[in-house]
Design an enzyme around this catalytic site. Structure first.
Site, short mmCIF file in Angstrom:
data_model
loop_
_atom_site.label_atom_id
_atom_site.label_comp_id
_atom_site.label_asym_id
_atom_site.label_seq_id
_atom_site.Cartn_x
_atom_site.Cartn_y
_atom_site.Cartn_z
CD GLN A 24 -2.99 -1.29 2.31
OE1 GLN A 24 -4.12 -1.04 1.99
NE2 GLN A 24 -2.56 -1.12 3.43
CB SER A 54 -10.06 1.32 1.60
OG SER A 54 -9.62 2.24 0.53
CE LYS A 152 -12.90 -2.92 9.54
NZ LYS A 152 -13.35 -4.22 9.10
CG PHE A 156 -7.39 1.90 6.70
CD1 PHE A 156 -6.20 1.03 6.29
CD2 PHE A 156 -7.88 2.12 5.35
CE1 PHE A 156 -5.78 0.66 5.23
CE2 PHE A 156 -7.43 2.01 4.33
CZ PHE A 156 -6.26 0.93 4.14
N PRO A 182 -6.57 -1.10 14.28
CG PRO A 182 -6.21 -0.62 12.08
CD PRO A 182 -5.72 -0.47 13.22
CG ASP A 184 -8.05 -6.18 9.93
OD1 ASP A 184 -7.54 -7.15 10.51
OD2 ASP A 184 -7.31 -5.56 9.34
CG ASP A 225 -2.27 -2.29 11.64
OD1 ASP A 225 -3.25 -3.54 11.73
OD2 ASP A 225 -2.25 -1.83 10.64
CD1 TRP A 229 -2.75 -5.67 9.66
CD2 TRP A 229 -3.14 -6.26 7.45
NE1 TRP A 229 -4.08 -5.50 9.60
CE2 TRP A 229 -4.17 -5.99 8.20
CE3 TRP A 229 -3.09 -6.43 6.28
CZ2 TRP A 229 -5.63 -6.08 7.52
CZ3 TRP A 229 -4.25 -6.54 5.50
CH2 TRP A 229 -5.69 -6.44 6.02
#
Length: 238
Positions: A24, A54, A152, A156, A182, A184, A225, A229
């Site tokens: 990203q 998103s 969230k 984000f 966040p 998820d 995070d 991730w």
């Protein structure tokens, strides 16, 4: 491997190197590179908009981010004119969503979110000023969108703003400890599987666990995070 043991090997320098390889981050970087006659505030504004819608996307956020970059490059002049005149770009966004390959789902709800966020246009905001005031940015988004600060999509959006600002300014983004992780589906799975939890757990319980880890290891939740991730998930869940 236990989460705590895994994150203990990280410091902020290692996390920043990891984040700069985030697909990203790279997609935003490439978008910025391609744009001619660059407008920093417009790019930050559009990054926030994109982040707020998103969710429930097809394929991956990375492909969505690439699509976003190509679109704003193509329509740069139109977007600059709308921004300069403080005009709502909801019609442009609606067209973008309905013709999107990766983010067409529930486009009416997402368009309404954009309309709500666009109330911010009347505030004469210079988004560049938020680079070291991310708590204030989170507060602002929460008020404009009428959502909780730890929702969230809000959190984000702040994270993607940090990525975008770092790309355009070369100033390192360090997220504050007060902005929570966040929660998820991946974070939930990491939490329940890694701790072998069988019972149903709330998002608050998960956030509290990671907030405690953040404080103990002095790693802000949004950077934690990134570890979960970009590294932990790929090593143990793919």
């Amino acid at each position: 491997m236990k989460i705590e043991n895994f994150i203990s090997k990280y410091n902020i320098q290692k996390i920043k190197k990891l984040e700069q390889k985030d697909p990203q981050f790279l997609a935003l970087k490439e978008s910025w590179r391609k744009i001619q006659n660059k407008d920093e505030n417009l790019f930050l504004y559009l990054t926030l908009q994109c982040a707020l819608v998103s969710y429930q996307i097809a394929w991956t956020w990375e492909l969505r981010r690439q699509e976003f970059g190509d679109k704003i490059q193509k329509d740069r002049k139109t977007l600059q004119e709308l921004r300069q005149k403080k005009q709502d770009n909801s019609v442009w966004r609606y067209d973008f969503l309905t013709n999107s390959k990766y983010n067409k789902r529930i486009y009416n709800i997402k368009t309404n979110k954009i309309k709500k966020f666009n109330k911010i246009l009347q505030k004469n905001i210079i988004f560049l000023n938020f680079w070291n005031k991310l708590e204030e940015l989170n507060d602002l988004i929460s008020k404009v969108m009428n959502t909780k600060k730890d929702s969230k999509t809000n959190v984000f959006a702040v994270k993607m703003f940090g990525y975008a600002h770092e790309i355009i300014s070369w100033k390192e983004t360090i997220y504050p400890m007060s902005i929570e992780i966040p929660v998820d589906s991946r974070i939930k799975r990491i939490y329940t599987n890694s701790l072998d939890i069988k019972n149903k757990v709330s998002n608050t319980e998960i956030q509290n666990y990671f907030q405690t880890l953040s404080k103990k290891h002095n790693i802000p939740p949004l950077h934690l995070d990134s570890i979960l991730w970009l590294d932990y998930w790929t090593k143990f869940f793919i």
